[in-house]
Design an enzyme around this catalytic site. Structure first.
Site, PDB file in Angstrom:
ATOM      1  N   CYS A   1      -4.717 -49.110   7.522  1.00 31.75           N
ATOM      2  CA  CYS A   1      -5.022 -47.846   8.189  1.00 31.75           C
ATOM      3  C   CYS A   1      -4.861 -48.002   9.702  1.00 31.75           C
ATOM      4  CB  CYS A   1      -6.442 -47.398   7.844  1.00 31.75           C
ATOM      5  SG  CYS A   1      -6.934 -45.872   8.684  1.00 31.75           S
ATOM      6  N   CYS A  56      -8.853 -47.124  11.259  1.00 35.11           N
ATOM      7  CA  CYS A  56      -9.988 -48.039  11.080  1.00 35.11           C
ATOM      8  C   CYS A  56      -9.558 -49.466  10.763  1.00 35.11           C
ATOM      9  CB  CYS A  56     -10.906 -47.520   9.975  1.00 35.11           C
ATOM     10  SG  CYS A  56     -10.139 -47.512   8.329  1.00 35.11           S
ATOM     11  N   CYS A  92     -38.669 -43.959 -30.528  1.00 36.95           N
ATOM     12  CA  CYS A  92     -38.298 -42.765 -31.304  1.00 36.95           C
ATOM     13  C   CYS A  92     -36.791 -42.549 -31.198  1.00 36.95           C
ATOM     14  CB  CYS A  92     -39.049 -41.549 -30.774  1.00 36.95           C
ATOM     15  SG  CYS A  92     -38.512 -39.985 -31.526  1.00 36.95           S
ATOM     16  N   CYS A 121      -2.116  -5.317   5.205  1.00 39.29           N
ATOM     17  CA  CYS A 121      -2.041  -5.812   3.825  1.00 39.29           C
ATOM     18  C   CYS A 121      -1.685  -7.291   3.784  1.00 39.29           C
ATOM     19  CB  CYS A 121      -1.018  -5.004   3.033  1.00 39.29           C
ATOM     20  SG  CYS A 121      -1.488  -3.296   2.697  1.00 39.29           S
ATOM     21  N   CYS A 170       0.819  -1.221   0.000  1.00 36.22           N
ATOM     22  CA  CYS A 170       0.000   0.000   0.000  1.00 36.22           C
ATOM     23  C   CYS A 170       0.849   1.265   0.000  1.00 36.22           C
ATOM     24  CB  CYS A 170      -0.950   0.008   1.197  1.00 36.22           C
ATOM     25  SG  CYS A 170      -0.119   0.106   2.811  1.00 36.22           S
ATOM     26  N   CYS A 220      -5.043 -55.752 -10.132  1.00 37.60           N
ATOM     27  CA  CYS A 220      -6.063 -54.770  -9.764  1.00 37.60           C
ATOM     28  C   CYS A 220      -7.233 -54.846 -10.734  1.00 37.60           C
ATOM     29  CB  CYS A 220      -5.469 -53.360  -9.778  1.00 37.60           C
ATOM     30  SG  CYS A 220      -4.117 -53.115  -8.601  1.00 37.60           S
ATOM     31  N   CYS A 223     -36.251 -43.628 -41.435  1.00 40.27           N
ATOM     32  CA  CYS A 223     -36.890 -42.600 -40.623  1.00 40.27           C
ATOM     33  C   CYS A 223     -36.556 -42.785 -39.153  1.00 40.27           C
ATOM     34  CB  CYS A 223     -38.402 -42.631 -40.837  1.00 40.27           C
ATOM     35  SG  CYS A 223     -39.164 -44.155 -40.224  1.00 40.27           S
TER      36      CYS A 223
END
EC number: 2.3.2.31
Length: 459
Positions: free
Chosen positions: A313, A316, A414, A230, A207, A334, A401
């Site tokens: 882990c 958990c 359709c 600032c 500033c 994998c 069509c």
């Protein structure tokens, strides 16, 4: 008032006018006091820990020498001041030498006030008198911060001990057994530097306002200065955007970064908690042996053993494959989903030979081949086919069509909106004005067919 009392009073008043309250303190008795003397160190003065010649520390300030005094009734006409000198970083041998030098100065000035002379000597000549130069070697272990080689002498050949230098009882070494001497010296130096910084005026690099250092922040590596207002806003924006590794100096091309302590002083508790968490996470992300638990409710950091693809882990206890993030599958390859197969194909085709070998080892060569073939087939089907709304079979429209018949379940639908059509009158979907596909039975047919249809009518 006697001449001695008048001389003492004048001397103490003079000292009080020269030094501020932090440097000079006079006791209520009027004849006692102490003065704290910070020595002026030469530029680039260094501390060196004994036995660690590579561990040098640049400092600008050392803790003060403390001269405590008591002025006798017959000072200065007859008796010298009673005094002690204390220091945290000088040895008792060195302090003893200073005490004896003050005695000499008294002998030279006996009959005159001598405190100012002592103060000037201690403040300006202590380093030269004691032969102290950079680097100043300190000893971290033991009861004293520095060794005292002059205090002890080896026994001579006859077995008689040489004289041991007497230590002056007025020499006091301040030893804090709870705190390392190096830490004390570095902390004091840092505090004094901050005090000097707080009292100076600086121009903010953002500033461009001029503010005192107490309202500014200094990046220590580059020494660029910005006002706290600032730089606080700058930090808050970066933390909000998750760019915690970018809390660096705003100066262009400057790589200096703010310390966590500086960040904590400026931002709020919640912002700093986010900064601290993201900083830890980004640091862990850079560690090759750290992965995260794939369970969304956990996401705990997991250390992985070298040459292992199994992660467990600690929170958990979930055992998972570190490659595919699914349950651990031992030596089996994998398993990849359709979307993963497409990504696998792109990664495989763009990889180097080494990268391709790694992917083949991870997923198996047959899986890689299937991924390439199936993903190309899937891409073609998505581009050229639509699924029957009744059974999901992929249907390609080659011509004709927009009323389609599924080759699998024989239902009508359709091609435009993929809506199921009536078995009795499938064309009502295209003839009903309320239908979104009204008059769209032949929409999108190729031009060649349109032209051929028109030429038949002309005939």
């Amino acid at each position: 008032m006697s001449a001695d009392q008048e001389a003492k009073e004048d001397e103490l008043l003079a000292l009080a006018s020269i030094y501020d309250e932090e440097e000079f303190h006079r006791a209520e008795s009027g004849k006692e006091g102490e003065i704290h003397l910070c020595l002026e160190l030469p530029p680039n003065f260094k501390l060196l820990v004994k036995g660690q010649k590579s561990a040098e520390h640049n400092i600008s300030f050392l803790p003060p020498l403390v001269l405590s005094f008591d002025l006798p009734d017959d000072y200065p006409s007859t008796s010298a001041p009673i005094f002690t000198i204390s220091s945290k970083w000088l040895t008792r041998v060195q302090i003893t030498a200073l005490c004896r030098k003050l005695d000499e100065l008294w002998e030279e000035n006996q009959g005159n006030v001598v405190l100012f002379t002592w103060i000037q000597f201690l403040k300006e000549e202590t380093l030269d008198f004691l032969g102290i130069q950079s680097p100043l070697e300190i000893q971290r272990s033991g009861s004293q911060p520095q060794c005292e080689p002059a205090q002890k002498h080896a026994a001579d050949a006859s077995g008689e001990k040489s004289k041991v230098q007497d230590l002056d009882p007025r020499a006091v070494q301040e030893v804090d057994a709870q705190t390392d001497i190096l830490t004390q010296l570095l902390d004091f130096d840092e505090a004094q530097k901050q005090r000097v910084f707080d009292g100076k005026a600086f121009c903010c690099g953002i500033c461009y306002s001029e503010k005192l250092g107490c309202d500014c922040l200094l990046f220590k590596e580059c020494e660029h200065v910005y006002c706290k207002a600032c730089i606080k806003e700058y930090f808050q924006i970066q933390i909000k955007d998750g760019k915690v590794q970018c809390l660096n100096c705003p100066e262009p091309k400057c790589a200096s970064t703010a310390t966590p302590t500086q960040v904590k002083l400026l931002v709020g508790e919640d912002e700093f908690a986010r900064y601290d968490r993201l900083l830890l996470q980004s640091s862990l992300d850079l560690m090759a042996d750290v992965v995260y638990c794939p369970r969304m409710s956990c996401c705990m950091a997991v250390m992985v053993e070298p040459d292992s693809t199994m992660g467990i882990c600690p929170s958990c206890r979930y055992a998972f494959c570190t490659l595919c993030r699914r349950s651990y599958h031992g030596l089996s390859h994998c398993i990849a989903t359709a979307d993963e197969l497409r990504s696998l194909r792109d990664e495989y085709l763009s990889s180097s030979e080494e990268g391709k070998k790694f992917l083949e080892k991870r997923f198996g060569k047959r899986v890689i081949q299937r991924a390439v073939e199936e993903s190309f087939s899937t891409d073609w089907l998505k581009t050229n086919c639509k699924q029957c709304p009744c059974c999901g079979t992929n249907i390609q429209k080659a011509h004709g069509c927009n009323k389609m018949t599924c080759s699998s379940c024989q239902k009508y639908f359709c091609w435009i909106c993929l809506g199921a059509l009536s078995r009795v009158n499938p064309y009502s979907h295209f003839n009903n004005p309320d239908s979104p596909c009204y008059n769209q039975l032949f929409h999108g047919m190729e031009m060649e067919e349109d032209e051929a249809f028109g030429s038949d009518e002309d005939d």
